[in-house]
Design a protein around this motif. Sequence first.
Motif, PDB file in Angstrom:
ATOM      1  N   GLY A 179       0.791  -1.221   0.000  1.00  0.00           N
ATOM      2  CA  GLY A 179       0.000   0.000   0.000  1.00  0.00           C
ATOM      3  C   GLY A 179       0.821   1.267   0.000  1.00  0.00           C
ATOM      4  N   MET A 180       2.139   1.137   0.165  1.00  0.00           N
ATOM      5  CA  MET A 180       3.022   2.302   0.156  1.00  0.00           C
ATOM      6  C   MET A 180       3.142   2.852  -1.273  1.00  0.00           C
ATOM      7  SD  MET A 180       7.090   2.131   0.920  1.00  0.00           S
ATOM      8  CE  MET A 180       8.248   3.224   0.102  1.00  0.00           C
ATOM      9  N   THR A 181       3.041   4.167  -1.412  1.00  0.00           N
ATOM     10  CA  THR A 181       3.176   4.820  -2.713  1.00  0.00           C
ATOM     11  C   THR A 181       4.435   5.674  -2.714  1.00  0.00           C
ATOM     12  OG1 THR A 181       0.776   4.870  -3.059  1.00  0.00           O
ATOM     13  CG2 THR A 181       2.112   6.389  -4.368  1.00  0.00           C
ATOM     14  N   ILE A 182       5.239   5.543  -3.758  1.00  0.00           N
ATOM     15  CA  ILE A 182       6.469   6.327  -3.872  1.00  0.00           C
ATOM     16  C   ILE A 182       6.485   7.083  -5.204  1.00  0.00           C
ATOM     17  CG2 ILE A 182       7.828   4.737  -2.466  1.00  0.00           C
ATOM     18  CD1 ILE A 182       9.072   3.761  -5.183  1.00  0.00           C
ATOM     19  N   PHE A 183       7.223   8.167  -5.236  1.00  0.00           N
ATOM     20  CA  PHE A 183       7.543   8.815  -6.499  1.00  0.00           C
ATOM     21  C   PHE A 183       8.699   8.046  -7.135  1.00  0.00           C
ATOM     22  CE2 PHE A 183       5.428  12.346  -4.355  1.00  0.00           C
ATOM     23  CZ  PHE A 183       4.604  12.823  -5.375  1.00  0.00           C
ATOM     24  N   ILE A 184       8.561   7.696  -8.386  1.00  0.00           N
ATOM     25  CA  ILE A 184       9.622   6.966  -9.066  1.00  0.00           C
ATOM     26  C   ILE A 184      10.283   7.866 -10.103  1.00  0.00           C
ATOM     27  CG2 ILE A 184       8.848   4.591  -8.722  1.00  0.00           C
ATOM     28  CD1 ILE A 184       7.419   4.732 -11.394  1.00  0.00           C
ATOM     29  N   THR A 185      11.595   7.759 -10.143  1.00  0.00           N
ATOM     30  CA  THR A 185      12.412   8.535 -11.072  1.00  0.00           C
ATOM     31  C   THR A 185      13.419   7.592 -11.721  1.00  0.00           C
ATOM     32  OG1 THR A 185      14.122   9.028  -9.439  1.00  0.00           O
ATOM     33  CG2 THR A 185      12.214  10.530  -9.541  1.00  0.00           C
ATOM     34  N   PRO A 186      14.034   7.995 -12.825  1.00  0.00           N
ATOM     35  CA  PRO A 186      15.095   7.148 -13.395  1.00  0.00           C
ATOM     36  C   PRO A 186      16.213   6.880 -12.406  1.00  0.00           C
ATOM     37  CG  PRO A 186      14.387   8.793 -15.000  1.00  0.00           C
ATOM     38  CD  PRO A 186      13.709   9.144 -13.696  1.00  0.00           C
ATOM     39  N   GLU A 187      16.401   7.786 -11.422  1.00  0.00           N
ATOM     40  CA  GLU A 187      17.492   7.616 -10.457  1.00  0.00           C
ATOM     41  C   GLU A 187      17.175   6.544  -9.418  1.00  0.00           C
ATOM     42  OE1 GLU A 187      17.986  10.969 -12.761  1.00  0.00           O
ATOM     43  OE2 GLU A 187      16.266  10.679 -11.386  1.00  0.00           O
ATOM     44  N   ASN A 188      15.927   6.489  -8.921  1.00  0.00           N
ATOM     45  CA  ASN A 188      15.624   5.475  -7.898  1.00  0.00           C
ATOM     46  C   ASN A 188      14.985   4.210  -8.466  1.00  0.00           C
ATOM     47  OD1 ASN A 188      12.901   6.032  -8.337  1.00  0.00           O
ATOM     48  ND2 ASN A 188      12.576   7.064  -6.373  1.00  0.00           N
ATOM     49  N   LEU A 189      14.678   4.193  -9.758  1.00  0.00           N
ATOM     50  CA  LEU A 189      14.055   3.016 -10.364  1.00  0.00           C
ATOM     51  C   LEU A 189      14.862   1.732 -10.183  1.00  0.00           C
ATOM     52  CD1 LEU A 189      11.698   1.866 -11.993  1.00  0.00           C
ATOM     53  CD2 LEU A 189      12.946   2.488 -14.096  1.00  0.00           C
ATOM     54  N   PRO A 190      16.214   1.763 -10.245  1.00  0.00           N
ATOM     55  CA  PRO A 190      16.956   0.508 -10.041  1.00  0.00           C
ATOM     56  C   PRO A 190      16.637  -0.188  -8.718  1.00  0.00           C
ATOM     57  CG  PRO A 190      18.413   2.182 -10.958  1.00  0.00           C
ATOM     58  CD  PRO A 190      17.126   2.871 -10.631  1.00  0.00           C
ATOM     59  N   LEU A 191      16.246   0.557  -7.680  1.00  0.00           N
ATOM     60  CA  LEU A 191      15.926  -0.030  -6.387  1.00  0.00           C
ATOM     61  C   LEU A 191      14.617  -0.818  -6.414  1.00  0.00           C
ATOM     62  CD1 LEU A 191      16.789   3.007  -4.082  1.00  0.00           C
ATOM     63  CD2 LEU A 191      18.118   0.901  -4.338  1.00  0.00           C
ATOM     64  N   TYR A 192      13.731  -0.485  -7.345  1.00  0.00           N
ATOM     65  CA  TYR A 192      12.387  -1.064  -7.325  1.00  0.00           C
ATOM     66  C   TYR A 192      12.009  -1.758  -8.628  1.00  0.00           C
ATOM     67  CZ  TYR A 192      12.426   2.242  -3.470  1.00  0.00           C
ATOM     68  OH  TYR A 192      12.774   2.929  -2.341  1.00  0.00           O
ATOM     69  N   HIS A 193      12.903  -1.743  -9.606  1.00  0.00           N
ATOM     70  CA  HIS A 193      12.573  -2.299 -10.926  1.00  0.00           C
ATOM     71  C   HIS A 193      12.157  -3.765 -10.830  1.00  0.00           C
ATOM     72  CE1 HIS A 193      13.256  -3.933 -14.972  1.00  0.00           C
ATOM     73  NE2 HIS A 193      13.006  -2.696 -15.416  1.00  0.00           N
ATOM     74  N   ARG A 194      12.916  -4.575 -10.078  1.00  0.00           N
ATOM     75  CA  ARG A 194      12.593  -6.004  -9.998  1.00  0.00           C
ATOM     76  C   ARG A 194      11.286  -6.248  -9.246  1.00  0.00           C
ATOM     77  NH1 ARG A 194      14.303 -10.946 -11.132  1.00  0.00           N
ATOM     78  NH2 ARG A 194      13.926 -12.617  -9.626  1.00  0.00           N
ATOM     79  N   ILE A 195      11.026  -5.436  -8.225  1.00  0.00           N
ATOM     80  CA  ILE A 195       9.743  -5.554  -7.525  1.00  0.00           C
ATOM     81  C   ILE A 195       8.596  -5.308  -8.501  1.00  0.00           C
ATOM     82  CG2 ILE A 195       8.198  -4.389  -5.892  1.00  0.00           C
ATOM     83  CD1 ILE A 195      10.485  -4.052  -4.008  1.00  0.00           C
ATOM     84  N   ILE A 213       5.009   2.376 -17.225  1.00  0.00           N
ATOM     85  CA  ILE A 213       4.592   1.133 -16.565  1.00  0.00           C
ATOM     86  C   ILE A 213       3.346   0.633 -17.273  1.00  0.00           C
ATOM     87  CG2 ILE A 213       3.823   0.050 -14.410  1.00  0.00           C
ATOM     88  CD1 ILE A 213       5.386   2.100 -12.874  1.00  0.00           C
ATOM     89  N   ASN A 214       3.446  -0.558 -17.841  1.00  0.00           N
ATOM     90  CA  ASN A 214       2.360  -1.149 -18.631  1.00  0.00           C
ATOM     91  C   ASN A 214       1.908  -0.207 -19.753  1.00  0.00           C
ATOM     92  OD1 ASN A 214       2.390  -3.419 -16.918  1.00  0.00           O
ATOM     93  ND2 ASN A 214       0.930  -2.443 -15.515  1.00  0.00           N
ATOM     94  N   GLY A 215       2.901   0.509 -20.326  1.00  0.00           N
ATOM     95  CA  GLY A 215       2.624   1.349 -21.485  1.00  0.00           C
ATOM     96  C   GLY A 215       2.209   2.768 -21.172  1.00  0.00           C
ATOM     97  N   TYR A 216       2.047   3.117 -19.884  1.00  0.00           N
ATOM     98  CA  TYR A 216       1.608   4.454 -19.514  1.00  0.00           C
ATOM     99  C   TYR A 216       2.704   5.171 -18.717  1.00  0.00           C
ATOM    100  CZ  TYR A 216      -3.029   2.715 -20.752  1.00  0.00           C
ATOM    101  OH  TYR A 216      -4.093   2.184 -21.425  1.00  0.00           O
ATOM    102  N   VAL A 217       2.821   6.489 -18.958  1.00  0.00           N
ATOM    103  CA  VAL A 217       3.777   7.279 -18.191  1.00  0.00           C
ATOM    104  C   VAL A 217       3.290   7.368 -16.747  1.00  0.00           C
ATOM    105  CG1 VAL A 217       4.831   9.551 -17.879  1.00  0.00           C
ATOM    106  CG2 VAL A 217       4.479   8.635 -20.187  1.00  0.00           C
ATOM    107  N   GLU A 218       4.179   7.031 -15.813  1.00  0.00           N
ATOM    108  CA  GLU A 218       3.828   7.055 -14.392  1.00  0.00           C
ATOM    109  C   GLU A 218       4.892   7.820 -13.607  1.00  0.00           C
ATOM    110  OE1 GLU A 218       1.066   6.066 -13.288  1.00  0.00           O
ATOM    111  OE2 GLU A 218       0.315   4.520 -14.660  1.00  0.00           O
ATOM    112  N   GLN A 219       4.436   8.546 -12.600  1.00  0.00           N
ATOM    113  CA  GLN A 219       5.339   9.251 -11.691  1.00  0.00           C
ATOM    114  C   GLN A 219       5.336   8.636 -10.295  1.00  0.00           C
ATOM    115  OE1 GLN A 219       3.860  13.329 -12.072  1.00  0.00           O
ATOM    116  NE2 GLN A 219       5.577  13.814 -13.410  1.00  0.00           N
ATOM    117  N   THR A 220       4.354   7.770 -10.021  1.00  0.00           N
ATOM    118  CA  THR A 220       4.270   7.111  -8.721  1.00  0.00           C
ATOM    119  C   THR A 220       4.033   5.624  -8.924  1.00  0.00           C
ATOM    120  OG1 THR A 220       1.868   7.411  -8.516  1.00  0.00           O
ATOM    121  CG2 THR A 220       3.293   9.175  -7.655  1.00  0.00           C
TER     122      THR A 220
END
Length: 283
Positions: A179-195, A213-220
Motif C-alpha cells: 500500500g506504500m506509494t512512492i515517487f519513481i524517477t530514473p534515479e531510484n528506479l533501479p531499487l524497485y525495478h525487480r519488484i 509502466i504497462n505502457g503508460y507514463v507514471e510518476q508514482t
Amino acid sequence: DIIVFNYPEGDTVIRELPEKSYYNLCRQYGHQQINSKYDILYRPVDKRDNYIKRVIALPGDTVKILSGLSYVNRIHEKKPDGLQYKYSVKIPDNVEASEMFEKLDISPYDIDSNKYNSVYEFPLTSKKYHTILDSSYFKAIVRYENIDPIESKKQIFPFNKNFTWTEDNYGPLYVPFKGMTIFITPENLPLYHRIITAYEGNSVYVKNNLIYINGYVEQTYTFKMNYYFVLGDNRHNSNDSRYWGYVPEDHIIGKAKMVWLSLDKNKNFPRNIRWNRMLKRIY
C-alpha cells in the motif's frame, strides 16, 4: 527472526549450470550471450531453492550497513552469537596451520591462503577471534572490509554505478510495505525495478527520461506486497539481500526453529555427524 524462503532470484536458472546465478552471469557476460549459449528454465515461486537467513529489516524500515555492522532505523543491530567476518591472519613459522584450524573448527572450504607468506583468510565469530588473540597462533590479524564500490557494482544490489555500495558499506535502503506509494524517477528506479516487474507483474521501460509502466507514463507506484531485507550471519560469505535485494512476502515459507541434522562435509560417515549441533534451537 531467522526465516526459510524461496530464493528470489531462483525464478530463472541455466539447465547446464544450475548452481550458478543466472542473473549474475547475465550481468557479467550479457543476456544475449547467456541466452544464446545455454538452455534457460523458468521456475515458479514454490519450486525454487530454499534459503535460510536472518530478517534484519521489516516492511517500512530503513537499513544501512557501516563497516559491516547493520543499522535499522539508525539503531545498530544486536549482534547474533554466530555473526562472522572474514579475517586475514598471518601465522608464525613454528605454527602448524592445520592445528589452528582444527582447534577453531574452521572448514577447509572456508579458507583462502597464501602459503608463501603464511597468510590465511577465513571467517571468525567474536569468540573465535578472541581465542586467536589469546593464543600464539598469529603475528597479525586484520578484519576484511570492502571499500571498493567499483569492484562491487555488478555484484551488489541494485547493480547500478550510481549506487556506490559494497557488502560492508551499504544503503540507506528503504524496505517497501503493501500500500506504500512512492515517487519513481530514473534515479531510484533501479531499487524497485525487480519488484515492479518480476514480483508484481508489470512491464517497465524508460524513454526520454520518462518511466512507462504497462505502457503508460507514471510518476508514482503503489506496492502490492510487503518486503523484507535479510542477511546471513557469515557477513562475507552469504548470498543474501545485499546481492539480490528484497524478499517478497509470498516467498516466505516460515520461521526456522531447530537444527534437525548437521553434517561436516569434510568427513566421512559416521564421523561427519556433528552431534553437538543436532536438535539445537535456532536463535
